[in-house]
Design a protein around this motif. Structure first.
Motif, PDB file in Angstrom:
ATOM      1  N   ALA A  69       3.228  11.336 -36.860  1.00  0.00           N
ATOM      2  CA  ALA A  69       3.392   9.922 -36.537  1.00  0.00           C
ATOM      3  C   ALA A  69       2.494   9.624 -35.346  1.00  0.00           C
ATOM      4  O   ALA A  69       2.486  10.356 -34.364  1.00  0.00           O
ATOM      5  CB  ALA A  69       4.840   9.618 -36.210  1.00  0.00           C
ATOM      6  N   THR A  70       1.718   8.570 -35.446  1.00  0.00           N
ATOM      7  CA  THR A  70       0.809   8.192 -34.360  1.00  0.00           C
ATOM      8  C   THR A  70       1.489   7.156 -33.490  1.00  0.00           C
ATOM      9  O   THR A  70       1.787   6.056 -33.931  1.00  0.00           O
ATOM     10  CB  THR A  70      -0.505   7.645 -34.938  1.00  0.00           C
ATOM     11  N   ASP A  71       1.745   7.537 -32.276  1.00  0.00           N
ATOM     12  CA  ASP A  71       2.413   6.661 -31.306  1.00  0.00           C
ATOM     13  C   ASP A  71       1.396   5.679 -30.736  1.00  0.00           C
ATOM     14  O   ASP A  71       0.246   6.035 -30.472  1.00  0.00           O
ATOM     15  CB  ASP A  71       3.013   7.525 -30.194  1.00  0.00           C
ATOM     16  N   SER A  72       1.813   4.471 -30.517  1.00  0.00           N
ATOM     17  CA  SER A  72       0.888   3.440 -30.021  1.00  0.00           C
ATOM     18  C   SER A  72       0.414   3.713 -28.599  1.00  0.00           C
ATOM     19  O   SER A  72      -0.632   3.223 -28.186  1.00  0.00           O
ATOM     20  CB  SER A  72       1.533   2.065 -30.111  1.00  0.00           C
ATOM     21  N   GLY A  73       1.156   4.515 -27.813  1.00  0.00           N
ATOM     22  CA  GLY A  73       0.753   4.784 -26.442  1.00  0.00           C
ATOM     23  C   GLY A  73      -0.141   6.002 -26.288  1.00  0.00           C
ATOM     24  O   GLY A  73      -0.579   6.323 -25.197  1.00  0.00           O
ATOM     25  N   THR A  74      -0.429   6.686 -27.373  1.00  0.00           N
ATOM     26  CA  THR A  74      -1.217   7.914 -27.333  1.00  0.00           C
ATOM     27  C   THR A  74      -2.699   7.619 -27.501  1.00  0.00           C
ATOM     28  O   THR A  74      -3.074   6.734 -28.259  1.00  0.00           O
ATOM     29  CB  THR A  74      -0.748   8.861 -28.462  1.00  0.00           C
ATOM     30  N   ARG A  75      -3.551   8.353 -26.805  1.00  0.00           N
ATOM     31  CA  ARG A  75      -5.002   8.189 -26.957  1.00  0.00           C
ATOM     32  C   ARG A  75      -5.554   9.059 -28.082  1.00  0.00           C
ATOM     33  O   ARG A  75      -6.524   8.707 -28.728  1.00  0.00           O
ATOM     34  CB  ARG A  75      -5.707   8.543 -25.651  1.00  0.00           C
ATOM     35  N   PHE A  76      -4.959  10.238 -28.287  1.00  0.00           N
ATOM     36  CA  PHE A  76      -5.409  11.128 -29.351  1.00  0.00           C
ATOM     37  C   PHE A  76      -4.295  12.116 -29.693  1.00  0.00           C
ATOM     38  O   PHE A  76      -3.336  12.268 -28.947  1.00  0.00           O
ATOM     39  CB  PHE A  76      -6.668  11.888 -28.946  1.00  0.00           C
ATOM     40  N   VAL A  77      -4.421  12.760 -30.835  1.00  0.00           N
ATOM     41  CA  VAL A  77      -3.449  13.743 -31.306  1.00  0.00           C
ATOM     42  C   VAL A  77      -4.209  14.984 -31.738  1.00  0.00           C
ATOM     43  O   VAL A  77      -5.255  14.893 -32.376  1.00  0.00           O
ATOM     44  CB  VAL A  77      -2.628  13.197 -32.505  1.00  0.00           C
ATOM     45  N   VAL A  78      -3.684  16.164 -31.389  1.00  0.00           N
ATOM     46  CA  VAL A  78      -4.264  17.436 -31.831  1.00  0.00           C
ATOM     47  C   VAL A  78      -3.216  18.164 -32.646  1.00  0.00           C
ATOM     48  O   VAL A  78      -2.080  18.316 -32.212  1.00  0.00           O
ATOM     49  CB  VAL A  78      -4.690  18.309 -30.630  1.00  0.00           C
ATOM     50  N   LYS A  79      -3.593  18.605 -33.837  1.00  0.00           N
ATOM     51  CA  LYS A  79      -2.703  19.382 -34.686  1.00  0.00           C
ATOM     52  C   LYS A  79      -3.323  20.760 -34.897  1.00  0.00           C
ATOM     53  O   LYS A  79      -4.346  20.892 -35.546  1.00  0.00           O
ATOM     54  CB  LYS A  79      -2.511  18.699 -36.042  1.00  0.00           C
ATOM     55  N   ASP A  80      -2.719  21.795 -34.320  1.00  0.00           N
ATOM     56  CA  ASP A  80      -3.169  23.175 -34.501  1.00  0.00           C
ATOM     57  C   ASP A  80      -2.184  23.878 -35.420  1.00  0.00           C
ATOM     58  O   ASP A  80      -0.995  23.906 -35.139  1.00  0.00           O
ATOM     59  CB  ASP A  80      -3.209  23.923 -33.165  1.00  0.00           C
ATOM     60  N   GLU A  81      -2.702  24.470 -36.490  1.00  0.00           N
ATOM     61  CA  GLU A  81      -1.814  25.136 -37.440  1.00  0.00           C
ATOM     62  C   GLU A  81      -2.586  26.102 -38.327  1.00  0.00           C
ATOM     63  O   GLU A  81      -3.802  26.192 -38.224  1.00  0.00           O
ATOM     64  CB  GLU A  81      -1.081  24.095 -38.290  1.00  0.00           C
TER      65      GLU A  81
END
Length: 173
Positions: free
Chosen positions: A112-124
């Motif tokens: 889920a992309t939060d409106s207050g976030t600048r970027f998201v990193v998913k490591d898996e």
């Protein structure tokens, strides 16, 4: 097999991790960086990410996001996603002709992309449909098998007791 060039060369573009830069986020979109560990990519194949959002091709086989190889089985891809949008995605491996060779098993991954976030990193790690074969066993020379009924030098009749022990401990023959 080791790290021979013919075995580790994939179709993914090879770049250094320091050369992977973030795209500029806007008020409506944010950057999502996907980092996946896929150690079993064969020569001539490449890793892609596909998903329900436009930046990942909207599940279209021809519009998936190609990832870049940064070494040691790590692949990186970046996409712009609308803020507040739930992003579903899967990783897949394709051959040089663009044909799907392997797709992750199970339900799509979600973020889920939060409106207050600048970027998201998913490591898996890549969720391969076939698991890596793992086994355990016993390797012992006949001379190393000594029972109370034997003469102490290891006899072939002692193998039966060894087989019985393997069965009791759950080892398969």
């Amino acid at each position: 097999r080791g790290l021979q060039d013919s075995l580790v060369k994939t179709q993914n573009k090879v770049v250094a991790m320091k050369d992977v830069v973030w795209p500029a986020s806007s008020d409506a979109e944010l950057a999502v960086r996907f980092v996946v560990y896929a150690p079993r990519v064969e020569a001539g194949h490449s890793v892609w990410v596909t998903g329900n959002v436009e930046g990942l091709g909207a599940w279209s086989a021809s519009k998936c996001l190609p990832m870049v190889h940064v070494g040691s089985g790590l692949y990186v891809g970046q996409a712009m996603v609308k803020k507040g949008e739930v992003c579903e995605y899967k990783y897949k491996i394709v051959d040089a002709g663009g044909n799907e060779v392997c797709k992750e098993e199970g339900s799509p991954r979600k973020i889920a992309t939060d409106s207050g976030t600048r970027f998201v990193v998913k490591d898996e790690a890549f969720n391969y449909p076939t698991k890596v074969y793992k086994a355990a066993g016993v390797a012992i020379p006949v001379s190393g098998i000594k029972t109370s009924e034997s003469t102490g030098i290891g006899e072939f009749l002692d193998l039966k007791k060894m087989v019985d022990w393997c069965t009791r401990t759950g080892l398969q023959l």
